[in-house]
Every structure is written in structure tokens, then in C-alpha cells.
Write a protein that holds these residues in place. Structure first.
Motif, PDB file in Angstrom:
ATOM      1  N   ALA A 113     -10.379 -50.612  20.345  1.00  0.00           N
ATOM      2  CA  ALA A 113     -11.293 -50.032  19.044  1.00  0.00           C
ATOM      3  C   ALA A 113     -12.737 -50.935  19.543  1.00  0.00           C
ATOM      4  O   ALA A 113     -13.695 -50.524  18.663  1.00  0.00           O
ATOM      5  CB  ALA A 113     -10.635 -50.610  17.846  1.00  0.00           C
ATOM      6  N   ALA A 114     -12.840 -51.055  21.043  1.00  0.00           N
ATOM      7  CA  ALA A 114     -13.439 -51.569  21.536  1.00  0.00           C
ATOM      8  C   ALA A 114     -14.219 -53.083  20.780  1.00  0.00           C
ATOM      9  O   ALA A 114     -15.261 -53.890  21.314  1.00  0.00           O
ATOM     10  CB  ALA A 114     -14.730 -51.083  21.405  1.00  0.00           C
ATOM     11  N   HIS A 115     -13.158 -54.249  20.107  1.00  0.00           N
ATOM     12  CA  HIS A 115     -13.731 -55.498  19.854  1.00  0.00           C
ATOM     13  C   HIS A 115     -13.617 -56.315  21.356  1.00  0.00           C
ATOM     14  O   HIS A 115     -12.845 -55.729  22.155  1.00  0.00           O
ATOM     15  CB  HIS A 115     -12.654 -55.742  18.892  1.00  0.00           C
ATOM     16  N   ARG A 116     -14.313 -57.131  21.577  1.00  0.00           N
ATOM     17  CA  ARG A 116     -14.503 -57.949  22.827  1.00  0.00           C
ATOM     18  C   ARG A 116     -14.595 -59.690  22.227  1.00  0.00           C
ATOM     19  O   ARG A 116     -14.730 -60.720  21.593  1.00  0.00           O
ATOM     20  CB  ARG A 116     -15.518 -57.253  23.473  1.00  0.00           C
ATOM     21  N   VAL A 117     -13.591 -60.255  23.599  1.00  0.00           N
ATOM     22  CA  VAL A 117     -14.119 -61.349  23.814  1.00  0.00           C
ATOM     23  C   VAL A 117     -13.565 -61.768  25.232  1.00  0.00           C
ATOM     24  O   VAL A 117     -14.150 -61.167  26.466  1.00  0.00           O
ATOM     25  CB  VAL A 117     -12.120 -62.085  23.135  1.00  0.00           C
ATOM     26  N   THR A 118     -14.247 -62.960  26.162  1.00  0.00           N
ATOM     27  CA  THR A 118     -14.144 -63.918  26.877  1.00  0.00           C
ATOM     28  C   THR A 118     -13.569 -64.910  26.732  1.00  0.00           C
ATOM     29  O   THR A 118     -13.580 -65.496  25.905  1.00  0.00           O
ATOM     30  CB  THR A 118     -16.134 -63.578  27.246  1.00  0.00           C
ATOM     31  N   ARG A 119     -12.923 -65.094  28.700  1.00  0.00           N
ATOM     32  CA  ARG A 119     -12.290 -66.413  28.868  1.00  0.00           C
ATOM     33  C   ARG A 119     -12.984 -66.512  29.825  1.00  0.00           C
ATOM     34  O   ARG A 119     -13.930 -66.027  30.756  1.00  0.00           O
ATOM     35  CB  ARG A 119     -10.877 -65.761  29.042  1.00  0.00           C
ATOM     36  N   HIS A 120     -12.925 -67.656  29.955  1.00  0.00           N
ATOM     37  CA  HIS A 120     -14.181 -67.912  31.350  1.00  0.00           C
ATOM     38  C   HIS A 120     -12.497 -68.871  32.440  1.00  0.00           C
ATOM     39  O   HIS A 120     -13.056 -68.736  33.525  1.00  0.00           O
ATOM     40  CB  HIS A 120     -14.694 -69.922  30.884  1.00  0.00           C
ATOM     41  N   ARG A 121     -11.830 -68.409  31.868  1.00  0.00           N
ATOM     42  CA  ARG A 121     -10.594 -68.570  32.914  1.00  0.00           C
ATOM     43  C   ARG A 121      -9.423 -67.534  32.904  1.00  0.00           C
ATOM     44  O   ARG A 121      -9.594 -66.765  31.987  1.00  0.00           O
ATOM     45  CB  ARG A 121      -9.375 -69.449  32.993  1.00  0.00           C
ATOM     46  N   ARG A 122      -8.929 -66.644  34.057  1.00  0.00           N
ATOM     47  CA  ARG A 122      -8.268 -65.472  33.707  1.00  0.00           C
ATOM     48  C   ARG A 122      -7.321 -65.519  32.855  1.00  0.00           C
ATOM     49  O   ARG A 122      -6.189 -66.515  32.761  1.00  0.00           O
ATOM     50  CB  ARG A 122      -6.943 -65.426  35.580  1.00  0.00           C
ATOM     51  N   PRO A 123      -7.021 -64.895  31.969  1.00  0.00           N
ATOM     52  CA  PRO A 123      -5.447 -64.891  31.252  1.00  0.00           C
ATOM     53  C   PRO A 123      -4.062 -65.133  31.474  1.00  0.00           C
ATOM     54  O   PRO A 123      -4.042 -64.318  32.021  1.00  0.00           O
ATOM     55  CB  PRO A 123      -5.761 -63.668  30.198  1.00  0.00           C
ATOM     56  N   GLU A 124      -3.125 -66.213  31.388  1.00  0.00           N
ATOM     57  CA  GLU A 124      -2.627 -66.610  31.900  1.00  0.00           C
ATOM     58  C   GLU A 124      -0.505 -64.938  31.326  1.00  0.00           C
ATOM     59  O   GLU A 124      -0.166 -65.242  31.368  1.00  0.00           O
ATOM     60  CB  GLU A 124      -2.148 -67.759  31.904  1.00  0.00           C
ATOM     61  N   ARG A 125      -1.437 -64.589  30.063  1.00  0.00           N
ATOM     62  CA  ARG A 125       0.027 -63.737  28.925  1.00  0.00           C
ATOM     63  C   ARG A 125      -1.625 -63.067  28.170  1.00  0.00           C
ATOM     64  O   ARG A 125      -2.186 -63.279  28.094  1.00  0.00           O
ATOM     65  CB  ARG A 125       0.317 -64.993  28.269  1.00  0.00           C
ATOM     66  N   PRO A 126      -0.276 -61.528  27.975  1.00  0.00           N
ATOM     67  CA  PRO A 126      -1.129 -60.611  27.103  1.00  0.00           C
ATOM     68  C   PRO A 126      -1.590 -61.678  25.943  1.00  0.00           C
ATOM     69  O   PRO A 126      -0.778 -62.073  25.787  1.00  0.00           O
ATOM     70  CB  PRO A 126       0.101 -59.850  27.151  1.00  0.00           C
ATOM     71  N   LEU A 127      -3.060 -60.787  25.754  1.00  0.00           N
ATOM     72  CA  LEU A 127      -3.471 -60.500  24.293  1.00  0.00           C
ATOM     73  C   LEU A 127      -3.398 -59.636  23.590  1.00  0.00           C
ATOM     74  O   LEU A 127      -4.039 -58.475  23.906  1.00  0.00           O
ATOM     75  CB  LEU A 127      -4.401 -61.597  24.118  1.00  0.00           C
ATOM     76  N   THR A 128      -3.537 -59.342  21.768  1.00  0.00           N
ATOM     77  CA  THR A 128      -3.918 -58.644  21.256  1.00  0.00           C
ATOM     78  C   THR A 128      -5.433 -59.152  19.991  1.00  0.00           C
ATOM     79  O   THR A 128      -4.846 -60.026  20.196  1.00  0.00           O
ATOM     80  CB  THR A 128      -3.040 -57.968  20.411  1.00  0.00           C
TER      81      THR A 128
END
Length: 227
Positions: A113-128
Motif C-alpha cells: 500500500a506504499a506505506h514507508r518505514v526506514t531503518r539505519h541498519r539492515r533488517p535481520e528478519r521479515p517485517l510487515t
């Protein structure tokens, strides 16, 4: 606020509150605005965030850390720290206001749905996406880019995702309920017997809107149609 002005403000506040032997330093932190390092007698400010924040926000951050220096790290954010923080003119809030500017992470996740999040580190597991579903739902999985480019995730991330996708999807017994139908919770507990309207059917759970506007998420096996 410009770093030079923030440095002058910080030095003045340290001197004003008797911390003349303490040092003000800048660092590259992106998740917190300030820090008190008692062992080295340093107050640290995030340079990226300081440049985004107003003078009032920077002053409050400095006073927050000055209060830590005055009472000692052992007090954390307890009542002693709160009283000292308020006495010297700090808001005594534990964190920056959620409305304060922040630094986006290099990792950007987008759901369908084009909702956006950001992280400063590479995600280590899938997120929804929690805006699309309050429970983990692979239908709303984030896909990630790094500095705007699609990149491979880690082997651990891929293995975790495969385990999730390989699980058989749970399906409700009998014909599938339709959005708009009334349903009754049959799980034992405080919600047993509650009737709601089906507003969404996820991969494993019904989402039922109940009286008052709240939404319950109920496993398929724990709800039934109201005849």
C-alpha cells in the motif's frame, strides 16, 4: 540549529550549572539527540539531529543531559532526575517529541500500500506493515532498498522468510465468512460471546469491529457466524 551556536549554548549551560570540568562533544548518532557520559565527563549531542532541531529542542536536550550529570547515572529517569530536570528548566520528558525532525535510515521498506518505514541498519528478519495489519501478515510484507537500490538480504533473513512462507495457511472451517457478516467470539475469556462485524479476513484471523469502534483480531477457530 547551527552546530557552532549549539556548542556555545551547551558550554554556557554546563558552566551555569557547575559542570565546568565537563566537555561538550558532537557525534553522528541518528536515533538519540543527546547522551551523558558520566565516566568521561562528557555531554554528547547528535550533530545530524542538532542541525535539524530548533534551538528550543536543543536546549531541552542539553538540560536533559545536564540533569543526568547533576544527579548521576544511577538515577536514570527516576523522580530525583525528574525533579532536577524541571528545576533547571527542562521539560523532563524521557524522549524527544515525536513531532521533532528525525534522520531517515538508509534502509527503506515499502509495503504493497506504499506505506514507508526506514531503518539505519539492515533488517535481520521479515517485517510487515502495522498500518495494514496489527498482526504479522505476509500479504503486507515490506520490501527493502538501500540508498534507493534493491539489494539482496542476508541468508538469515531469507531463511526466516522461507520458513514463514512454507507454513500452511490456516483456513476457517466451513464456507468463508464475508466482510460485513456478524460473528461471535467463542474463545473462553473476557471476550467470549462478544458479537462483532467482520471488517477484514487475514491469513489466520478475523478482524471484527465491535461496539464502541474497537477491532478484535480473532483466530478462525475462535469465532463463528451469527445465525
Amino acid at each position: 540549529m547551527q552546530l557552532t551556536a549549539a556548542a556555545h549554548l551547551g558550554r554556557a549551560l554546563l558552566d551555569q550549572h557547575g559542570l565546568r570540568d565537563w566537555e561538550l562533544v558532537f557525534d553522528r548518532a541518528k536515533r538519540r539527540a543527546g547522551i551523558c557520559r558520566e565516566t568521561t565527563r562528557q555531554i554528547g549531542l547528535s550533530a545530524p539531529l542538532t542541525e535539524l532541531h530548533s534551538e528550543a529542542d536543543v536546549r531541552d536536550t542539553l538540560l536533559h543531559e545536564v540533569a543526568h550529570a547533576l544527579v548521576g547515572a544511577r538515577h536514570g529517569h527516576d523522580r530525583v532526575w525528574q525533579a532536577t530536570a524541571r528545576r533547571i528548566g527542562c521539560s523532563a520528558e524521557r524522549c524527544m517529541s515525536p513531532d521533532a525532525p528525525s534522520v531517515d535510515g538508509a534502509w527503506v521498506g515499502l509495503c504493497g500500500a506504499a506505506h514507508r518505514v526506514t531503518r539505519h541498519r539492515r533488517p535481520e528478519r521479515p517485517l510487515t506493515c502495522r498500518l495494514c495489519s496489527t498482526t504479522f501478515d505476509v500479504a503486507h510484507l515490506f520490501t527493502w532498498t538501500h540508498h534507493g537500490r534493491s539489494v539482496a538480504m542476508t541468508a538469515g533473513y531469507d531463511a526466516h522468510l522461507r520458513r514463514i512462507l512454507d507454513q500452511p495457511a490456516l483456513v476457517p472451517a466451513g464456507p468463508p465468512a464475508r466482510v460485513g457478516e456478524p460473528m461471535r467470539v467463542i474463545a473462553q475469556g473476557r471476550y467470549e460471546g462478544v458479537v462483532g462485524t467482520l471488517v477484514k479476513r487475514g491469513r489466520t484471523r478475523y478482524h471484527l469491529e465491535v461496539r464502541g469502534g474497537g477491532v478484535l483480531t480473532v483466530p478462525f477457530s475462535m469465532a463463528e457466524r451469527v445465525s
